[in-house]
Design a protein around this motif. Sequence first.
Motif, PDB file in Angstrom:
ATOM      1  N   LEU A 122       0.843  -1.196   0.000  1.00 15.24           N
ATOM      2  CA  LEU A 122       0.000   0.000   0.000  1.00 15.24           C
ATOM      3  C   LEU A 122       0.877   1.245   0.000  1.00 15.24           C
ATOM      4  CD1 LEU A 122      -2.474  -1.135   2.821  1.00 15.24           C
ATOM      5  CD2 LEU A 122      -2.996  -1.036   0.366  1.00 15.24           C
ATOM      6  N   ILE A 123       1.883   1.239   0.849  1.00 16.25           N
ATOM      7  CA  ILE A 123       2.743   2.411   0.986  1.00 16.25           C
ATOM      8  C   ILE A 123       3.550   2.637  -0.293  1.00 16.25           C
ATOM      9  CG2 ILE A 123       4.775   3.251   2.257  1.00 16.25           C
ATOM     10  CD1 ILE A 123       3.245   1.907   4.749  1.00 16.25           C
ATOM     11  N   GLU A 124       4.012   1.561  -0.875  1.00 14.69           N
ATOM     12  CA  GLU A 124       4.773   1.624  -2.126  1.00 14.69           C
ATOM     13  C   GLU A 124       3.914   2.188  -3.272  1.00 14.69           C
ATOM     14  OE1 GLU A 124       7.949   0.418  -2.103  1.00 14.69           O
ATOM     15  OE2 GLU A 124       8.400   0.493  -4.254  1.00 14.69           O
ATOM     16  N   LEU A 125       2.669   1.752  -3.353  1.00 11.44           N
ATOM     17  CA  LEU A 125       1.834   2.160  -4.494  1.00 11.44           C
ATOM     18  C   LEU A 125       1.112   3.488  -4.268  1.00 11.44           C
ATOM     19  CD1 LEU A 125       0.252  -1.219  -5.694  1.00 11.44           C
ATOM     20  CD2 LEU A 125       2.194   0.032  -6.654  1.00 11.44           C
ATOM     21  N   SER A 126       1.026   3.906  -3.010  1.00 11.83           N
ATOM     22  CA  SER A 126       0.236   5.105  -2.692  1.00 11.83           C
ATOM     23  C   SER A 126       0.631   6.315  -3.533  1.00 11.83           C
ATOM     24  CB  SER A 126       0.388   5.440  -1.206  1.00 11.83           C
ATOM     25  OG  SER A 126      -0.199   6.682  -0.931  1.00 11.83           O
ATOM     26  N   ARG A 127       1.940   6.571  -3.604  1.00  8.91           N
ATOM     27  CA  ARG A 127       2.384   7.780  -4.303  1.00  8.91           C
ATOM     28  C   ARG A 127       2.389   7.593  -5.816  1.00  8.91           C
ATOM     29  NH1 ARG A 127       6.265  11.119  -0.373  1.00  8.91           N
ATOM     30  NH2 ARG A 127       5.462  12.740  -1.720  1.00  8.91           N
ATOM     31  N   GLN A 128       2.419   6.346  -6.265  1.00  8.02           N
ATOM     32  CA  GLN A 128       2.440   6.097  -7.711  1.00  8.02           C
ATOM     33  C   GLN A 128       1.042   6.207  -8.320  1.00  8.02           C
ATOM     34  OE1 GLN A 128       5.240   3.416  -9.154  1.00  8.02           O
ATOM     35  NE2 GLN A 128       5.846   2.652  -7.149  1.00  8.02           N
TER      36      GLN A 128
END
Length: 243
Positions: free
Chosen positions: A43-49
């Motif tokens: 979730l954290i990895e994809l949040s900004r993408q």
Amino acid sequence: SDHNLTYPASPAHIDWSTHYPAFAGTGKTPEFADVGCGFGGLLIELSRQFPETLMLGMEIRVQVSQYVQDRIAALRTTHSLQPPPTDSLPPSDASPSTSPTPGPYQNISIVRANAMKFFPNYFPRASLTSLFFLFPDPHFKVRKHKARIISPTLLAEYAYALKIGGIIYTITDVEDLAEWMRVQLEGCVLFERVEEEELRKDEAKGKILDAVIGGTEEGKKVERNGGKKWLACFRRVEVARLA
Ligand code: SAM
């Protein structure tokens, strides 16, 4: 045990604005679901993408889900305190035509839930574009196979929640479980296998794949230990109705 958990009666009973206050009033609901999200790395990895896409993790362990909730809250606070870079500010007289994207980490949240029992309580029909099963618990013993998160009954629930064209991503370091998931999914007419290479032709799906393979805590652990990973992805397909 999940006996003391309370669950929404249906997706319509969920007030998503408590999960994603910055998106209140947009009518958006989660499009990415991470089942057994563990410590929340995906979730954290994809949040900004994918800052405009709402994402929900489901995790059954109390402390782990609480940890992820606290982690997201901390990230939201930290990043809301930082001023935006000056070059991203619009000229003072310009009124932006569309509402700006909410700050980072506003689009991710988590529920403590037993996904094997209550997945349909959270996700309405054709609401998801991506569904993740990343390093699920293997349940090695044959008599425990019914506890596996991919089964024919559960696949029908997952198919219902996915949009046509939506993708199920699975990855594991346990060969026996990889084979099990593959057999279940290939045996279901609602899904077709799609190769990594084909998915990577789409830039967004390439980013998702990178996070699936290397972005979670479990994936990183497998890497540190030099383990092998089996990735398999499946597309939700439309089934022609019989006349
Ligand atoms: N996906 C994460 C990763 O890749 O780092 C975590 C992988 S961990 C091996 C499997 C997780 O699934 C555990 O955190 C476990 O508590 C959770 N889990 C197992 N059964 C579940 C269920 N029925 N509903 C929700 N979460 C579950």
